[in-house]
Design a protein around this motif. Structure first.
Motif, PDB file in Angstrom:
ATOM      1  N   LEU A 216      28.918  20.445  -7.571  1.00 20.28           N
ATOM      2  CA  LEU A 216      30.033  20.148  -6.670  1.00 20.28           C
ATOM      3  C   LEU A 216      29.531  19.852  -5.265  1.00 20.28           C
ATOM      4  O   LEU A 216      30.014  18.911  -4.605  1.00 20.28           O
ATOM      5  CB  LEU A 216      31.009  21.326  -6.655  1.00 20.28           C
ATOM      6  CG  LEU A 216      32.206  21.201  -5.698  1.00 20.28           C
ATOM      7  CD1 LEU A 216      33.072  20.009  -6.083  1.00 20.28           C
ATOM      8  CD2 LEU A 216      33.032  22.492  -5.688  1.00 20.28           C
ATOM      9  N   VAL A 217      28.543  20.617  -4.794  1.00 20.19           N
ATOM     10  CA  VAL A 217      28.007  20.401  -3.450  1.00 20.19           C
ATOM     11  C   VAL A 217      27.329  19.039  -3.361  1.00 20.19           C
ATOM     12  O   VAL A 217      27.536  18.279  -2.399  1.00 20.19           O
ATOM     13  CB  VAL A 217      27.024  21.532  -3.079  1.00 20.19           C
ATOM     14  CG1 VAL A 217      26.284  21.197  -1.801  1.00 20.19           C
ATOM     15  CG2 VAL A 217      27.777  22.853  -2.926  1.00 20.19           C
ATOM     16  N   VAL A 218      26.529  18.699  -4.369  1.00 17.26           N
ATOM     17  CA  VAL A 218      25.815  17.414  -4.348  1.00 17.26           C
ATOM     18  C   VAL A 218      26.801  16.257  -4.391  1.00 17.26           C
ATOM     19  O   VAL A 218      26.678  15.276  -3.646  1.00 17.26           O
ATOM     20  CB  VAL A 218      24.830  17.349  -5.531  1.00 17.26           C
ATOM     21  CG1 VAL A 218      24.236  15.949  -5.655  1.00 17.26           C
ATOM     22  CG2 VAL A 218      23.710  18.366  -5.353  1.00 17.26           C
ATOM     23  N   PHE A 219      27.809  16.347  -5.273  1.00 15.53           N
ATOM     24  CA  PHE A 219      28.798  15.266  -5.380  1.00 15.53           C
ATOM     25  C   PHE A 219      29.599  15.127  -4.095  1.00 15.53           C
ATOM     26  O   PHE A 219      29.834  14.013  -3.598  1.00 15.53           O
ATOM     27  CB  PHE A 219      29.732  15.540  -6.559  1.00 15.53           C
ATOM     28  CG  PHE A 219      30.828  14.518  -6.708  1.00 15.53           C
ATOM     29  CD1 PHE A 219      30.559  13.273  -7.243  1.00 15.53           C
ATOM     30  CD2 PHE A 219      32.118  14.810  -6.305  1.00 15.53           C
ATOM     31  CE1 PHE A 219      31.564  12.322  -7.371  1.00 15.53           C
ATOM     32  CE2 PHE A 219      33.131  13.879  -6.436  1.00 15.53           C
ATOM     33  CZ  PHE A 219      32.854  12.622  -6.970  1.00 15.53           C
ATOM     34  N   THR A 220      30.038  16.253  -3.534  1.00 13.52           N
ATOM     35  CA  THR A 220      30.815  16.213  -2.299  1.00 13.52           C
ATOM     36  C   THR A 220      29.997  15.638  -1.156  1.00 13.52           C
ATOM     37  O   THR A 220      30.496  14.840  -0.353  1.00 13.52           O
ATOM     38  CB  THR A 220      31.309  17.628  -1.942  1.00 13.52           C
ATOM     39  OG1 THR A 220      32.073  18.144  -3.036  1.00 13.52           O
ATOM     40  CG2 THR A 220      32.182  17.597  -0.704  1.00 13.52           C
ATOM     41  N   TYR A 221      28.721  16.024  -1.090  1.00 17.01           N
ATOM     42  CA  TYR A 221      27.852  15.489  -0.030  1.00 17.01           C
ATOM     43  C   TYR A 221      27.654  13.993  -0.203  1.00 17.01           C
ATOM     44  O   TYR A 221      27.712  13.216   0.759  1.00 17.01           O
ATOM     45  CB  TYR A 221      26.505  16.212  -0.055  1.00 17.01           C
ATOM     46  CG  TYR A 221      25.588  15.822   1.085  1.00 17.01           C
ATOM     47  CD1 TYR A 221      25.634  16.501   2.289  1.00 17.01           C
ATOM     48  CD2 TYR A 221      24.685  14.775   0.952  1.00 17.01           C
ATOM     49  CE1 TYR A 221      24.799  16.145   3.343  1.00 17.01           C
ATOM     50  CE2 TYR A 221      23.844  14.410   1.990  1.00 17.01           C
ATOM     51  CZ  TYR A 221      23.907  15.103   3.186  1.00 17.01           C
ATOM     52  OH  TYR A 221      23.085  14.747   4.215  1.00 17.01           O
ATOM     53  N   GLY A 222      27.409  13.554  -1.443  1.00 23.94           N
ATOM     54  CA  GLY A 222      27.171  12.144  -1.688  1.00 23.94           C
ATOM     55  C   GLY A 222      28.384  11.281  -1.412  1.00 23.94           C
ATOM     56  O   GLY A 222      28.279  10.211  -0.805  1.00 23.94           O
ATOM     57  N   GLY A 233      19.345   7.457   1.778  1.00 23.34           N
ATOM     58  CA  GLY A 233      18.459   8.612   1.730  1.00 23.34           C
ATOM     59  C   GLY A 233      18.892   9.630   0.697  1.00 23.34           C
ATOM     60  O   GLY A 233      18.063  10.248   0.013  1.00 23.34           O
ATOM     61  N   PHE A 234      20.207   9.812   0.561  1.00 24.10           N
ATOM     62  CA  PHE A 234      20.730  10.726  -0.459  1.00 24.10           C
ATOM     63  C   PHE A 234      20.358  10.250  -1.860  1.00 24.10           C
ATOM     64  O   PHE A 234      19.965  11.047  -2.713  1.00 24.10           O
ATOM     65  CB  PHE A 234      22.244  10.825  -0.309  1.00 24.10           C
ATOM     66  CG  PHE A 234      22.928  11.477  -1.482  1.00 24.10           C
ATOM     67  CD1 PHE A 234      22.890  12.846  -1.656  1.00 24.10           C
ATOM     68  CD2 PHE A 234      23.605  10.711  -2.420  1.00 24.10           C
ATOM     69  CE1 PHE A 234      23.513  13.445  -2.741  1.00 24.10           C
ATOM     70  CE2 PHE A 234      24.240  11.281  -3.500  1.00 24.10           C
ATOM     71  CZ  PHE A 234      24.188  12.655  -3.662  1.00 24.10           C
ATOM     72  N   LEU A 235      20.466   8.942  -2.110  1.00 25.51           N
ATOM     73  CA  LEU A 235      20.098   8.406  -3.419  1.00 25.51           C
ATOM     74  C   LEU A 235      18.622   8.643  -3.716  1.00 25.51           C
ATOM     75  O   LEU A 235      18.248   9.022  -4.836  1.00 25.51           O
ATOM     76  CB  LEU A 235      20.406   6.912  -3.483  1.00 25.51           C
ATOM     77  CG  LEU A 235      21.864   6.490  -3.613  1.00 25.51           C
ATOM     78  CD1 LEU A 235      21.967   4.972  -3.712  1.00 25.51           C
ATOM     79  CD2 LEU A 235      22.518   7.136  -4.821  1.00 25.51           C
ATOM     80  N   ILE A 236      17.774   8.431  -2.717  1.00 21.03           N
ATOM     81  CA  ILE A 236      16.327   8.621  -2.916  1.00 21.03           C
ATOM     82  C   ILE A 236      16.027  10.086  -3.231  1.00 21.03           C
ATOM     83  O   ILE A 236      15.326  10.402  -4.202  1.00 21.03           O
ATOM     84  CB  ILE A 236      15.558   8.161  -1.675  1.00 21.03           C
ATOM     85  CG1 ILE A 236      15.726   6.650  -1.466  1.00 21.03           C
ATOM     86  CG2 ILE A 236      14.081   8.509  -1.802  1.00 21.03           C
ATOM     87  CD1 ILE A 236      15.143   6.147  -0.157  1.00 21.03           C
ATOM     88  N   THR A 237      16.568  10.981  -2.415  1.00 26.65           N
ATOM     89  CA  THR A 237      16.288  12.406  -2.616  1.00 26.65           C
ATOM     90  C   THR A 237      16.863  12.902  -3.924  1.00 26.65           C
ATOM     91  O   THR A 237      16.203  13.640  -4.669  1.00 26.65           O
ATOM     92  CB  THR A 237      16.864  13.218  -1.443  1.00 26.65           C
ATOM     93  OG1 THR A 237      16.324  12.739  -0.211  1.00 26.65           O
ATOM     94  CG2 THR A 237      16.533  14.691  -1.590  1.00 26.65           C
ATOM     95  N   ALA A 238      18.106  12.517  -4.223  1.00 25.97           N
ATOM     96  CA  ALA A 238      18.741  12.987  -5.447  1.00 25.97           C
ATOM     97  C   ALA A 238      18.035  12.445  -6.683  1.00 25.97           C
ATOM     98  O   ALA A 238      17.837  13.167  -7.675  1.00 25.97           O
ATOM     99  CB  ALA A 238      20.213  12.581  -5.464  1.00 25.97           C
ATOM    100  N   GLY A 239      17.629  11.167  -6.656  1.00 21.24           N
ATOM    101  CA  GLY A 239      16.971  10.580  -7.816  1.00 21.24           C
ATOM    102  C   GLY A 239      15.639  11.227  -8.133  1.00 21.24           C
ATOM    103  O   GLY A 239      15.397  11.689  -9.259  1.00 21.24           O
TER     104      GLY A 239
END
Length: 608
Positions: A216-222, A233-239
């Motif tokens: 939930l935190v990751v989705f809400t942040y994204g 940057g979020f896509l790079i870090t999350a991937g």
């Protein structure tokens, strides 16, 4: 090359002075560089990276990370933990059940990529590296140092001896066959991989809660990223972060735990999703949330047709359109020629029934076809539906759909006095229009998940899987292939129509252009099929996650303009290259795609 006989991630398994990684560094020096570089990267996030606030995120503050610095800090923390685990520190082994070295490589790569992307973006937007502060220089050097150390660590799996280029064709064949034979013997000697030992039930439930909260935190942040650079940057870090956790074995560990508590996991996932509107201060991102749920629900319905029954349907979005048109025509729209206003439950039944009828009508004469021929027929049906809806304007045909103008001014739902178009106060939170529809779609999604689970575990579900795996063998065993496939087609179509009834009220207007085979913005047939394949065919959570990514990413990448689809397509190609079984695959497909890759790992375990 000599085959290793000890676990590849065990410290001391090799001569510490032997360079066996991508870079010629001793193993001890490589681990020290990875740990020291990651620690310095953490320090750099508390320093200023630039002197001016013109770059979004305010990276000028000392002692308080902001914007992209937070993403780098998270990646550096993960890399530091894996680096410490690679030293065999007591208690940190649980962080990497499958070994920390491969996970450390991806974690440092995530930190390096995000850091250097930020430095390059600052230099480009502000006019040169002179705009960097000491923190910017430090993060560039420290993240590169950590990546260098990680890449110098030994490889995880042994490779076969290279064949002599002067060998004849028969000698090359014999060399390859001998290696495969030794690998096969080692696999049988090692036996099946041992499952992760079960923890106490309360501990596993707490882990499930933590995983759902993290999701939930990751989705809400994204979904709530405020500027374009932050989302990239979020896509790079999350991937790369997901890849690191997967290589560490944490994803597989969590999957085993959730499989032991499926009911709790599903209920917890819906509870976590229900909390999403309360994390938003306005309807800006709740709008994306409700569209993601619509897209995900339709993708889950397609998963019955493609993932369970193995039928390639390229016109599935037409069933969504049939349900949306049917519901809009009986929901009190002034553009409707019928001039009726059914209650919501009746409009839902009309939309689902209309899609069901069309599914049977299309499937009955075509499901005797297989493979590419069936795909071509379904693709034609999707185009026929769109063209027909465009022509039913009173000129080329009867006035039913109002042609290209569509059915407009569809009123908001009113269920038991609850107006979905108005704001409501719940527990001190103001819930807007799209949040109301988000909760409604959450209920619809729960119904679709229930239908998918019950049908997939039933006798008809096993027949679908048999047809998917080998239709000829299934027919020989007495399964009525035509009837089984027609049921799959009808169930999938009705679920799409169910979601279409809500979509009609959310968008206010239903037009033929919303239901193309392919386009820049989903839902369309191409994106729906991609969501099923990307997420993981035959699973529940796979298409839901795949649909969320495929809807969110194009919406967030609109700043790329004409390069949007190019960047998005390139990301899909890379993802499917390195994870072809999907993000959340079932065990069968995972073995189909990685049975050869798992053999060397078992070989090392057998020799240990």
């Amino acid at each position: 090359m000599t085959t290793q006989t000890t676990a590849p991630d065990t410290p001391g398994a090799r001569n510490a002075d032997t360079p066996t990684g991508l870079l010629p560094l001793p193993e001890k020096a490589a681990r020290a560089l990875a740990l020291g570089g990651s620690a310095l990267t953490i320090v750099s996030t508390f320093l200023a990276w630039t002197w001016t606030a013109d770059f979004p995120g305010d990276l000028t503050v000392y002692g308080y990370p902001g914007g992209l610095q937070v993403l780098v800090l998270i990646g550096a923390l993960i890399a530091t933990l894996f680096a410490l685990a690679s030293y065999g520190i007591r208690g940190l082994g649980r962080l990497a059940p499958a070994g920390p070295d491969a996970a450390l490589k991806f974690a440092t790569l995530a930190t390096f990529a995000t850091s250097w992307y930020t430095i390059i973006a600052i230099s480009t937007e502000l006019g040169g590296v002179v705009n960097l502060e000491p923190g910017g220089y430090l993060v560039a050097v420290s993240s590169l140092t950590a990546l260098t150390g990680a890449l110098a660590l030994p490889f995880q799996r042994p490779q076969p001896d290279p064949a002599d280029p002067d060998d004849t064709g028969w000698e090359k064949f014999r060399h390859t066959a001998a290696y495969k034979w030794e690998t096969t013997k080692a696999v049988f000697a090692a036996g099946p991989p041992r499952p992760v030992p079960a923890l106490p039930s309360y501990a596993e439930i707490l882990i499930i809660v933590a995983v759902l909260a993290l999701g939930l935190v990751v989705f809400t942040y994204g979904i709530g990223t405020e500027y374009d650079e932050l989302f990239v940057g979020f896509l790079i870090t999350a991937g790369f972060g997901f890849a690191a956790l997967n290589k560490a074995g944490l994803i597989a560990h969590a999957s085993q735990i959730t499989s032991r508590h499926q009911n709790i996991t599903i209920c917890g996932a819906f509870a976590a999703a229900a909390l999403f509107p309360f994390t938003q201060t306005n309807d800006q991102y709740a709008t994306l949330g409700v569209y993601i749920l619509i897209f995900a629900t339709v993708a889950l319905g397609l998963n019955i047709v493609v993932g369970l029954a193995g039928l390639l349907d390229l016109g599935y979005v037409a069933f969504l359109g049939v349900g949306a048109y049917a519901a809009s025509l009986v929901s009190g729209s002034p553009s409707s020629p019928f001039h009726v206003h059914f209650p919501f439950w009746a409009a839902v039944l009309v939309g689902a029934a209309a899609s069901l009828v069309f599914g049977v009508l299309i499937g009955a004469p075509t499901l005797r076809l297989r493979g590419d021929y069936l795909a071509i027929v379904t693709l034609g049906f999707g185009e026929i539906f769109r063209i027909t809806a465009n022509n039913l304007d009173g000129t080329s045909g009867p006035d039913i759909t109002n042609g290209s103008n569509g059915v407009s001014s569809i009123p908001n739902l009113d269920v038991l006095g609850f107006d979905f178009g108005a704001q409501h106060d719940m527990g001190g939170f103001t819930i807007g229009r799209f949040a109301n529809y988000f909760f409604l779609m959450l209920v619809i999604t729960a119904i679709v998940v229930l239908v998918f689970r019950r049908s997939g575990n039933s006798r008809i579900g096993r027949a679908w899987v048999a047809i998917r795996e080998d239709e000829t063998a299934a027919l020989a065993m007495g399964i009525n292939g035509f009837r089984v496939k027609l049921i799959a087609f009808a169930v999938g179509a009705s679920l799409a129509g169910l979601a279409g009834t809500v979509q009609a009220h959310v968008t206010y207007t239903v037009t033929p252009e919303q239901y193309l085979f392919a386009g820049p913005i989903p839902p369309n047939s191409a994106f729906l099929l991609a969501a099923v394949v990307l997420g993981g065919m035959g699973t529940i959570s796979g298409p839901l996650i795949g649909a969320a990514l495929l809807f969110l990413i194009p919406n967030k990448l609109q700043f790329l303009g004409n390069y949007q689809l190019f960047a998005f397509g390139l990301a899909l190609i890379l993802l499917m290259r390195f994870r072809p079984e999907g993000l959340i695959p079932n065990r069968r497909r995972q073995l189909e795609f990685h049975e050869d890759a798992e053999a060397p790992t078992l070989l090392t375990k057998a020799g240990a």
